[in-house]
Design a protein around this motif. Sequence first.
Motif, PDB file in Angstrom:
ATOM      1  N   LYS A  81      18.677  45.313  -0.549  1.00  0.00           N
ATOM      2  CA  LYS A  81      17.378  45.998  -0.470  1.00  0.00           C
ATOM      3  C   LYS A  81      16.419  45.246   0.477  1.00  0.00           C
ATOM      4  CE  LYS A  81      14.813  46.754  -4.143  1.00  0.00           C
ATOM      5  NZ  LYS A  81      14.774  46.719  -5.581  1.00  0.00           N
ATOM      6  N   ILE A  82      16.453  43.927   0.385  1.00  0.00           N
ATOM      7  CA  ILE A  82      15.599  43.114   1.263  1.00  0.00           C
ATOM      8  C   ILE A  82      15.987  43.360   2.729  1.00  0.00           C
ATOM      9  CG2 ILE A  82      15.109  40.712   1.980  1.00  0.00           C
ATOM     10  CD1 ILE A  82      13.782  41.367  -0.611  1.00  0.00           C
ATOM     11  N   CYS A  83      17.284  43.391   2.978  1.00  0.00           N
ATOM     12  CA  CYS A  83      17.776  43.625   4.340  1.00  0.00           C
ATOM     13  C   CYS A  83      17.293  44.992   4.825  1.00  0.00           C
ATOM     14  CB  CYS A  83      19.303  43.553   4.334  1.00  0.00           C
ATOM     15  SG  CYS A  83      20.012  43.826   5.953  1.00  0.00           S
ATOM     16  N   GLU A  84      17.412  45.993   3.982  1.00  0.00           N
ATOM     17  CA  GLU A  84      17.019  47.355   4.386  1.00  0.00           C
ATOM     18  C   GLU A  84      15.508  47.481   4.581  1.00  0.00           C
ATOM     19  OE1 GLU A  84      20.825  49.753   2.560  1.00  0.00           O
ATOM     20  OE2 GLU A  84      18.799  50.440   2.055  1.00  0.00           O
ATOM     21  N   SER A  85      14.742  46.631   3.916  1.00  0.00           N
ATOM     22  CA  SER A  85      13.292  46.708   4.085  1.00  0.00           C
ATOM     23  C   SER A  85      12.905  46.273   5.509  1.00  0.00           C
ATOM     24  CB  SER A  85      12.581  45.840   3.042  1.00  0.00           C
ATOM     25  OG  SER A  85      12.766  44.475   3.349  1.00  0.00           O
ATOM     26  N   VAL A  86      13.782  45.529   6.175  1.00  0.00           N
ATOM     27  CA  VAL A  86      13.499  45.094   7.550  1.00  0.00           C
ATOM     28  C   VAL A  86      14.287  45.934   8.569  1.00  0.00           C
ATOM     29  CG1 VAL A  86      13.536  43.160   9.168  1.00  0.00           C
ATOM     30  CG2 VAL A  86      13.133  42.729   6.735  1.00  0.00           C
ATOM     31  N   TYR A  87      15.592  46.094   8.320  1.00  0.00           N
ATOM     32  CA  TYR A  87      16.474  46.709   9.321  1.00  0.00           C
ATOM     33  C   TYR A  87      16.897  48.134   8.978  1.00  0.00           C
ATOM     34  CZ  TYR A  87      16.578  42.132  11.454  1.00  0.00           C
ATOM     35  OH  TYR A  87      16.198  40.975  12.086  1.00  0.00           O
ATOM     36  N   GLY A  88      16.376  48.670   7.878  1.00  0.00           N
ATOM     37  CA  GLY A  88      16.819  50.000   7.469  1.00  0.00           C
ATOM     38  C   GLY A  88      18.320  49.967   7.212  1.00  0.00           C
ATOM     39  N   ARG A  89      19.029  51.046   7.611  1.00  0.00           N
ATOM     40  CA  ARG A  89      20.482  51.066   7.398  1.00  0.00           C
ATOM     41  C   ARG A  89      21.236  50.717   8.687  1.00  0.00           C
ATOM     42  NH1 ARG A  89      21.093  52.124   2.397  1.00  0.00           N
ATOM     43  NH2 ARG A  89      23.336  52.366   2.355  1.00  0.00           N
ATOM     44  N   ASP A  90      20.481  50.284   9.707  1.00  0.00           N
ATOM     45  CA  ASP A  90      21.114  49.952  10.992  1.00  0.00           C
ATOM     46  C   ASP A  90      21.978  48.699  10.902  1.00  0.00           C
ATOM     47  OD1 ASP A  90      19.926  52.031  12.260  1.00  0.00           O
ATOM     48  OD2 ASP A  90      18.424  50.833  13.327  1.00  0.00           O
ATOM     49  N   VAL A  91      23.142  48.776  11.517  1.00  0.00           N
ATOM     50  CA  VAL A  91      23.979  47.582  11.673  1.00  0.00           C
ATOM     51  C   VAL A  91      24.193  47.388  13.175  1.00  0.00           C
ATOM     52  CG1 VAL A  91      26.263  46.574  11.267  1.00  0.00           C
ATOM     53  CG2 VAL A  91      25.130  47.868   9.453  1.00  0.00           C
ATOM     54  N   PHE A  92      23.780  46.231  13.678  1.00  0.00           N
ATOM     55  CA  PHE A  92      23.880  45.955  15.109  1.00  0.00           C
ATOM     56  C   PHE A  92      25.313  45.561  15.474  1.00  0.00           C
ATOM     57  CE2 PHE A  92      19.337  44.343  14.426  1.00  0.00           C
ATOM     58  CZ  PHE A  92      18.787  45.588  14.706  1.00  0.00           C
ATOM     59  N   VAL A  93      25.799  46.177  16.556  1.00  0.00           N
ATOM     60  CA  VAL A  93      27.150  45.867  17.034  1.00  0.00           C
ATOM     61  C   VAL A  93      27.031  44.944  18.250  1.00  0.00           C
ATOM     62  CG1 VAL A  93      29.241  46.850  18.072  1.00  0.00           C
ATOM     63  CG2 VAL A  93      28.059  48.068  16.224  1.00  0.00           C
ATOM     64  N   ARG A  94      27.715  43.804  18.212  1.00  0.00           N
ATOM     65  CA  ARG A  94      27.757  42.884  19.358  1.00  0.00           C
ATOM     66  C   ARG A  94      29.222  42.746  19.784  1.00  0.00           C
ATOM     67  NH1 ARG A  94      22.298  41.956  18.138  1.00  0.00           N
ATOM     68  NH2 ARG A  94      21.870  40.229  16.729  1.00  0.00           N
ATOM     69  N   GLY A  95      29.483  42.894  21.075  1.00  0.00           N
ATOM     70  CA  GLY A  95      30.866  42.727  21.545  1.00  0.00           C
ATOM     71  C   GLY A  95      31.142  41.261  21.845  1.00  0.00           C
ATOM     72  N   ILE A  96      32.238  40.739  21.293  1.00  0.00           N
ATOM     73  CA  ILE A  96      32.599  39.332  21.587  1.00  0.00           C
ATOM     74  C   ILE A  96      33.687  39.271  22.649  1.00  0.00           C
ATOM     75  CG2 ILE A  96      33.588  37.181  20.718  1.00  0.00           C
ATOM     76  CD1 ILE A  96      32.592  37.505  18.203  1.00  0.00           C
ATOM     77  N   LEU A  97      33.487  38.392  23.604  1.00  0.00           N
ATOM     78  CA  LEU A  97      34.509  38.139  24.613  1.00  0.00           C
ATOM     79  C   LEU A  97      34.856  36.648  24.558  1.00  0.00           C
ATOM     80  CD1 LEU A  97      36.140  39.229  26.978  1.00  0.00           C
ATOM     81  CD2 LEU A  97      34.159  38.896  28.435  1.00  0.00           C
ATOM     82  N   GLU A  98      36.086  36.367  24.160  1.00  0.00           N
ATOM     83  CA  GLU A  98      36.534  34.971  24.035  1.00  0.00           C
ATOM     84  C   GLU A  98      37.174  34.580  25.367  1.00  0.00           C
ATOM     85  OE1 GLU A  98      37.598  35.576  19.290  1.00  0.00           O
ATOM     86  OE2 GLU A  98      39.043  36.116  20.844  1.00  0.00           O
ATOM     87  N   PHE A  99      36.435  33.869  26.205  1.00  0.00           N
ATOM     88  CA  PHE A  99      36.888  33.751  27.597  1.00  0.00           C
ATOM     89  C   PHE A  99      37.683  32.487  27.913  1.00  0.00           C
ATOM     90  CE2 PHE A  99      33.729  30.758  29.198  1.00  0.00           C
ATOM     91  CZ  PHE A  99      32.660  30.927  28.332  1.00  0.00           C
ATOM     92  N   SER A 100      37.716  31.523  26.993  1.00  0.00           N
ATOM     93  CA  SER A 100      38.576  30.341  27.208  1.00  0.00           C
ATOM     94  C   SER A 100      38.873  29.709  25.852  1.00  0.00           C
ATOM     95  CB  SER A 100      37.870  29.314  28.106  1.00  0.00           C
ATOM     96  OG  SER A 100      38.522  28.053  28.009  1.00  0.00           O
TER      97      SER A 100
END
Length: 346
Positions: free
Chosen positions: A42-61
């Motif tokens: 609930k605390i999380c949703e009070s700030v970010y709503g239901r959004d989940v941020f997607v970050r792409g990871i590139l493991e380059f070495s």
Amino acid sequence: MNMIQEILKRFSRKVFTGEDFLFLLNVEDEQDFQPVFEYSEKICESVYGRDVFVRGILEFSNICTRNCFYCGLRKGNDRLKRYRMKPDEIFKEVRKVSEKGIRTIVLQSGEDDHFTDEIMASLLERIKKNFNMAITLSIGERSYESYKQLKEAGADRFLLRIETSDEKLFKRLHPDGNFQQRKKCLHFLKELGYELGTGIMVGLPGQSCSSLVKDIFFFKEVGADMIGIGPFLSHQDTPLRNFRPRKFFLTLKVLALIRCLLPDVNIPATTAMGTIDPQGRQKALAAGANVIMPNLSPAVYRPLYQLYDNKICVYETSANCLSCTEEIVRQAGKTVCLGRGDRIKQ
Ligand code: SF4
């Protein structure tokens, strides 16, 4: 009212004590702990709503000059086939991530000396010039001048896990590391205006619940903007190969308590949580996590980025990984958000 309800009432008045955290970390029954998970979500949703941020990871070495006892990429692991992507190849892969509409790229590697400040800065400038993306670096300890140059070249965020805020324990796990230096790096990054990411492993040998409570307060003290929490998972070619604590529930509790203390930080549902429990990332999202990081490294390199055994998603394609990630978010009843996903400071 039972003790857990009393503590949650104190949390709602923003009263957080080490004793309360310690009590909660020692709760053994998952059902008993459920109200805390509901509260942290609930605390999380009070700030970010239901959004989940997607970050792409590139493991380059996967080349690393260090020998951290828990990590499969450690220099002393001569059974691992090493790879290093060229800047052009990295740039091409970042383009693919951008074309998927993802607005954050995480460039991750071992501490690989080959990637000098000049090489990294020129790559960052090229990415910034061509794509509308936030760039997160996860490339280990460097000097103040180096972090400064990379920031000026376009890096927005930096992930550098402290792993544990207990100096003695840190020393036991990092034969060539220095706790004070690691802390100094975190302060440099903050001072330079990076969004600062750090984090810990839960279930390290010799780690107590009191030590975890200190870690939680450490995140506040250091001004973390992103906090990655993962269960300790062993790797067969490291000195800790026989240590298998598998502390999933404890990891989830730590995550929830961080969310209670720091409502507006970004917290990923980590790959390690999905490795230890098939529903691990969904459970993390239901306990207060708001970020997910699909692995978008080229298929040929993925099996070689072996931080720990049985890491999931190594035999998928990038397209599969992204659609699987989106499915996880939907299963948790949340919404996929491909935007930059900066911390919403409260
Ligand atoms: S944890 Fe990081 S610095 Fe340590 S051995 Fe692994 S890749 Fe290298």
